[in-house]
Design an enzyme around this catalytic site. Structure first.
Site, PDB file in Angstrom:
ATOM      1  CB  SER A  33      -0.920   0.069   1.277  1.00  0.00           C
ATOM      2  OG  SER A  33      -1.847  -1.016   1.098  1.00  0.00           O
ATOM      3  CG  HIS A  64      -3.583  -1.547  -3.311  1.00  0.00           C
ATOM      4  ND1 HIS A  64      -2.339  -2.547  -3.258  1.00  0.00           N
ATOM      5  CD2 HIS A  64      -3.849  -1.546  -2.171  1.00  0.00           C
ATOM      6  CE1 HIS A  64      -1.960  -2.737  -2.139  1.00  0.00           C
ATOM      7  NE2 HIS A  64      -2.745  -2.206  -1.307  1.00  0.00           N
ATOM      8  CG  HIS A  86      -5.441  -6.592   0.727  1.00  0.00           C
ATOM      9  ND1 HIS A  86      -5.524  -5.647  -0.082  1.00  0.00           N
ATOM     10  CD2 HIS A  86      -4.311  -6.567   1.473  1.00  0.00           C
ATOM     11  CE1 HIS A  86      -4.593  -4.977  -0.112  1.00  0.00           C
ATOM     12  NE2 HIS A  86      -3.919  -5.591   0.804  1.00  0.00           N
ATOM     13  CE1 TYR A  88      -8.849  -4.709   2.587  1.00  0.00           C
ATOM     14  CE2 TYR A  88      -6.908  -5.828   3.866  1.00  0.00           C
ATOM     15  CZ  TYR A  88      -7.744  -4.851   2.928  1.00  0.00           C
ATOM     16  OH  TYR A  88      -6.852  -3.754   2.445  1.00  0.00           O
ATOM     17  CD  GLU A  89      -9.066  -6.099  -2.101  1.00  0.00           C
ATOM     18  OE1 GLU A  89      -9.515  -5.585  -3.066  1.00  0.00           O
ATOM     19  OE2 GLU A  89      -7.953  -6.027  -1.725  1.00  0.00           O
ATOM     20  CB  ALA A 116       1.571  -0.405   4.374  1.00  0.00           C
ATOM     21  CG  MET A 214      -4.821  -6.261   7.833  1.00  0.00           C
ATOM     22  SD  MET A 214      -6.110  -5.057   7.359  1.00  0.00           S
ATOM     23  CE  MET A 214      -6.104  -4.230   8.712  1.00  0.00           C
ATOM     24  CB  SER A 215      -1.123  -8.371   2.638  1.00  0.00           C
ATOM     25  OG  SER A 215       0.091  -7.701   2.984  1.00  0.00           O
ATOM     26  CG  ASN A 238      -0.184   2.333  11.477  1.00  0.00           C
ATOM     27  OD1 ASN A 238      -0.009   1.581  10.128  1.00  0.00           O
ATOM     28  ND2 ASN A 238      -0.644   1.705  12.402  1.00  0.00           N
ATOM     29  CG  HIS A 250      -6.496   2.709   3.896  1.00  0.00           C
ATOM     30  ND1 HIS A 250      -5.275   1.570   3.871  1.00  0.00           N
ATOM     31  CD2 HIS A 250      -6.691   2.856   2.619  1.00  0.00           C
ATOM     32  CE1 HIS A 250      -5.140   1.350   2.543  1.00  0.00           C
ATOM     33  NE2 HIS A 250      -5.865   2.217   1.766  1.00  0.00           N
TER      34      HIS A 250
END
Ligand code: HPA
Length: 279
Positions: A33, A64, A86, A88-89, A116, A214-215, A238, A250
């Site tokens: 990201s 992206h 991802h 989560y998509e 990220a 998350m990846s 972060n 995000h």
């Protein structure tokens, strides 16, 4: 049957890419990201939008680009995936790993996964780069679903060394040569899409995680299973420990990506230059 359908979709996508690109590079990078500026380092490139590749699942997340770029970096052939699908998509494991299967079909040997991630360790700050020493997979999914549906044995079942030790050393050496601080730590993967609660961050620290995202873990596992050598680099976007300043997380991730653009590109270039000498 399902598995055969899936594999023919993978093959259709790979054939299309091969048709456009001619030969395909043996080294590929998945760009995390906000890190898309690195694409400008690649010359003589062709760019294929994911939406133009047959059967290819497009990413829906801001930051992206959704394109495959094939070109040269310092004269070395390289494929860059700007954007990933991802979990989560919501598209499912096979769709999320589609590009990894396509890479296997196209003969990719070395896969560099970047992302990220939130810093869990107090030693990591926004703007740091972290070599993934290893990961903790808390996604609780079966990433081998497609292969198992076909009844195929998994080549590296039981393997514990997912991230390639020699490539890790290449990354450390490249960082040193380029004068870049490259921290090192354990990446913990969750399905997301929510960021973590304070209690969860405490739990992750207790588990030994240094960063959370998350990846990457599914891609790394599948790439190993399909015979690729894998390297992972996180950009700490972060602190997961410190409160953010009111922006949604995000947005913070994308804003802080600008802090690392230059050193990220330098590090990647240094790694790619060096990789050629070990293959
Ligand atoms: N948590 C999970 N995933 C992330 C984070 C985070 O704080 N930052 C970037 N990806």
């Amino acid at each position: 049957m399902m598995y055969n359908n899936f594999l023919s979709e993978v093959k259709a996508a790979a054939d299309f890419i091969r048709g456009k690109a001619g030969s395909f590079p043996q080294t590929a990078i998945v760009i995390g990201s906000g890190l898309g500026a690195f694409l400008n380092s690649v010359s003589a490139s062709i760019s294929l939008n994911y939406s133009d590749i047959p059967c290819f699942p497009a990413s829906t997340v801001a930051g992206h680009k959704g394109a495959l770029v094939i070109g040269l970096l310092e004269g070395r052939p390289l494929a860059l995936w700007a954007g990933r699908k991802h979990l989560y998509e919501g598209a499912g494991v096979n769709q999320s790993l589609f590009s990894v299967y396509v890479m296997a079909e196209l003969g990719v040997k070395i896969l560099i996964l970047t992302n990220a991630a939130g810093g869990v360790s107090n030693l990591l700050q926004a703007g740091d780069l972290m070599l993934i020493a290893d990961h903790i997979n808390l996604m609780f999914k079966n990433f081998q679903a497609a292969a198992q549906a076909g009844g195929k044995p998994c080549g590296v079942a039981g393997e514990r060394q997912i991230y390639d030790a020699q490539l890790q050393q290449v990354a450390r050496d490249a960082a040193l040569r380029e004068g870049i601080v490259l921290k090192e730590g354990i990446y913990l993967a969750t399905c997301g899409p929510n960021y973590e609660t304070k209690a969860e961050i405490q739990f992750m620290k207790f588990l030994g995680a240094d960063a959370v995202g998350m990846s990457t873990a599914p891609e790394a596992l599948m790439a190993r299973q399909l015979g690729m050598r894998v390297l992972g680099i996180s950009f700490i976007s972060n602190s997961a420990v410190l409160p953010s300043d009111g922006k949604t997380a995000h947005e913070e991730v994308l804003a802080n990506a600008r802090l690392v653009e230059v050193k990220f590109s330098k590090l990647m270039t240094g790694i790619v230059k060096e990789i050629v000498s070990i293959t």
